[in-house]
Design a protein around this motif. Structure first.
Motif, short mmCIF file in Angstrom:
data_model
loop_
_atom_site.label_atom_id
_atom_site.label_comp_id
_atom_site.label_asym_id
_atom_site.label_seq_id
_atom_site.Cartn_x
_atom_site.Cartn_y
_atom_site.Cartn_z
N SER A 1 -8.16 1.52 -12.89
CA SER A 1 -8.27 1.77 -11.44
C SER A 1 -8.25 0.51 -10.59
N ARG A 2 -8.03 -0.65 -11.19
CA ARG A 2 -8.03 -1.88 -10.40
C ARG A 2 -6.92 -1.89 -9.36
N LEU A 3 -5.75 -1.43 -9.75
CA LEU A 3 -4.64 -1.42 -8.81
C LEU A 3 -4.93 -0.49 -7.65
N SER A 4 -5.41 0.70 -7.95
CA SER A 4 -5.71 1.66 -6.89
C SER A 4 -6.81 1.15 -5.97
N GLN A 5 -7.83 0.54 -6.55
CA GLN A 5 -8.92 0.00 -5.74
C GLN A 5 -8.44 -1.13 -4.85
N THR A 6 -7.56 -1.96 -5.37
CA THR A 6 -7.02 -3.06 -4.57
C THR A 6 -6.20 -2.53 -3.40
N ARG A 7 -5.39 -1.54 -3.67
CA ARG A 7 -4.60 -0.93 -2.59
C ARG A 7 -5.49 -0.28 -1.55
N ASP A 8 -6.56 0.35 -2.00
CA ASP A 8 -7.49 0.97 -1.06
C ASP A 8 -8.14 -0.08 -0.15
N ARG A 9 -8.48 -1.24 -0.71
CA ARG A 9 -9.10 -2.29 0.10
C ARG A 9 -8.15 -2.84 1.15
N LEU A 10 -6.86 -2.75 0.88
CA LEU A 10 -5.86 -3.26 1.82
C LEU A 10 -5.26 -2.15 2.68
N ARG A 11 -5.85 -0.97 2.64
CA ARG A 11 -5.25 0.19 3.30
C ARG A 11 -5.10 -0.02 4.80
N TYR A 12 -6.09 -0.68 5.44
CA TYR A 12 -5.94 -1.02 6.85
C TYR A 12 -6.92 -2.13 7.21
N PHE A 13 -6.69 -2.71 8.38
CA PHE A 13 -7.48 -3.84 8.85
C PHE A 13 -8.94 -3.46 9.06
N PRO A 14 -9.86 -4.40 8.84
CA PRO A 14 -11.25 -4.19 9.26
C PRO A 14 -11.30 -3.95 10.77
N ASP A 15 -12.32 -3.26 11.22
CA ASP A 15 -12.38 -2.83 12.62
C ASP A 15 -12.25 -3.98 13.62
N ASP A 16 -12.96 -5.09 13.39
CA ASP A 16 -12.91 -6.17 14.37
C ASP A 16 -11.55 -6.86 14.40
N VAL A 17 -10.89 -6.97 13.26
CA VAL A 17 -9.53 -7.50 13.24
C VAL A 17 -8.60 -6.56 13.99
N TRP A 18 -8.78 -5.28 13.78
CA TRP A 18 -7.99 -4.25 14.47
C TRP A 18 -8.17 -4.35 15.99
N LEU A 19 -9.41 -4.46 16.44
CA LEU A 19 -9.68 -4.57 17.88
C LEU A 19 -9.06 -5.84 18.46
N TYR A 20 -9.13 -6.92 17.70
CA TYR A 20 -8.51 -8.17 18.16
C TYR A 20 -7.00 -7.98 18.32
N LYS A 21 -6.38 -7.32 17.36
CA LYS A 21 -4.94 -7.09 17.45
C LYS A 21 -4.60 -6.18 18.63
N THR B 1 0.81 -1.22 0.00
CA THR B 1 0.00 0.00 0.00
C THR B 1 0.84 1.27 0.00
N SER B 2 2.16 1.13 0.14
CA SER B 2 3.06 2.28 0.05
C SER B 2 3.59 2.39 -1.37
N GLY B 3 4.72 3.04 -1.55
CA GLY B 3 5.23 3.25 -2.90
C GLY B 3 4.36 4.26 -3.63
N ALA B 4 4.18 4.05 -4.92
CA ALA B 4 3.40 5.01 -5.71
C ALA B 4 2.83 4.34 -6.95
N VAL B 5 1.65 4.79 -7.32
CA VAL B 5 1.05 4.40 -8.60
C VAL B 5 1.24 5.55 -9.56
N PHE B 6 1.85 5.28 -10.71
CA PHE B 6 2.14 6.31 -11.70
C PHE B 6 1.05 6.45 -12.75
#
Length: 355
Positions: A160-180, A150-155
């Motif tokens: 938009s598939r790459l950007s959308q995929t990166r957006d979906r992986l931008r951070y953990f879902p809330d319940d996974v986050w709370l578990y962590k 999710t870091s680096g850069a898209v040129f």
């Protein structure tokens, strides 16, 4: 010049005009993601001894990849300049070789690679799509790999598939986050009294080692509370310094590491735990009343970590996550590099949580 800037120019000035000439109808995405200190902006002169330089990843659909990727790699080898802005474009082979696989193609003569997005996802995360990821898959993703993707850069991104995929992986879902979060506090709860106990019996080295482990746990909790992925150990401190929570924490962590007295070490760590609690309460997640005091009847300064474990765990709404043992995600269980880097092995290990 930073590597991202160099590679962006390489694509804009060299690769894109060439593609427009030889394959003008080819829909593609272009980026620099996946690995490298330059993705995080931490590259310097030392970084130039491996894989650093003008390099670009081109992402194609599977049909287009099969029809033209390897041909384009070969054709670019014939016309590519020897260097770009004074940097050689030939491959610096440690630790990653040029791409070569069923859906990956590159060459040692230059830093231009062709991939399918599906193959890159499979290599990084052992999935070929980020649609409908389940909690177990998320728990098996190494944070350092999520950060690299999710870091680096898209040129450039035609569909938009790459950007959308990166957006979906931008951070953990809330319940996974709370578990962590719950599991990270559990790590602190397990060892916080040992700084004093080891020191009390004259084991100063052991006390220092435990204090250092807890400093690392505090830092990783800082990443969690700021909803940022943690980099691997080489850049953990550099990445931590960029977090908003890093402003109040370093004096306490430095004191914990440098103190010659175990009582001062545990006092410094307790102050750090309080800063974490303030931040956790400020963001309104799993709030609890922090209490610093002795460890039961023993004279060791600790925080009521069990209460925040319970607060975070109680806030989880997903029934499947809630029934998991409070053990942790992949990189809370192990920091072994071969495990974190092997996506299939990562998923196999974390799958044991569900057994």
């Amino acid at each position: 010049m930073q590597g991202i800037q160099l590679s962006r120019g390489f694509y804009t000035d060299i690769v894109r005009p060439w593609l427009n000439e030889v394959a003008p109808e080819l829909r593609h995405s272009a980026a620099l993601i996946g690995y490298g200190s330059e993705l995080l902006g931490f590259d310097d002169d030392v970084s130039k001894d491996h894989n650093w330089g003008p390099r670009v990843h081109i992402f194609l659909g599977r049909d287009d990849f099969g029809n033209c990727a390897r041909r384009l790699v070969d054709e670019f080898s014939k016309v590519a300049p020897a260097d770009y802005l004074g940097e050689p474009i030939g491959w610096r082979s440690r630790p990653h070789p040029p791409a070569n696989g069923v859906e990956a193609a590159g060459a040692s003569e230059h830093g231009l690679e062709f991939h399918t997005l599906e193959a890159l996802l499979e290599g990084h995360f052992a999935v070929r799509s980020v649609e409908n990821l389940n909690a177990l898959q998320w728990l098996g993703f190494a944070e350092q790999k999520l950060l690299a993707f999710t870091s680096g850069a898209v040129f450039h991104d035609d569909d938009s598939r790459l950007s959308q995929t990166r957006d979906r992986l931008r951070y953990f879902p809330d319940d996974v986050w709370l578990y962590k979060i719950a599991c990270q506090w559990r790590r602190i709860a397990e060892e916080q009294a040992f700084v004093g106990r080891a020191g009390q019996v004259g084991d100063d080295l052991g006390s220092r080692v435990i204090a250092a482990r807890l400093v690392r746990d505090v830092m990783r909790m800082g990443f969690l509370l700021e909803r940022r992925y943690a980099p691997y150990s080489k850049w953990l401190g550099s990445g931590f310094a960029r977090l908003p929570i890093a402003e109040p924490l370093p004096p306490h962590l430095q004191r914990a590491l440098h103190s010659s007295e175990w009582a001062e070490r545990e006092d410094a760590l307790a102050s750090a735990y309080q800063e974490l609690a303030r931040r956790q309460n400020a963001i309104g997640v799993a709030s609890f009343e922090p209490i610093v005091g002795p460890y039961h009847d023993r004279p060791f300064t600790t925080i009521n970590a069990d209460d925040t474990v319970e607060a975070a765990h109680s806030a989880i709404t997903d029934a499947w996550i809630k029934q998991l043992p409070i053990v942790g995600s992949l990189d809370q269980i192990s920091d072994l590099t071969p495990l974190l880097e092997d996506a299939k092995l990562s998923q196999r290990m974390v799958s044991q949580l569900d057994s």
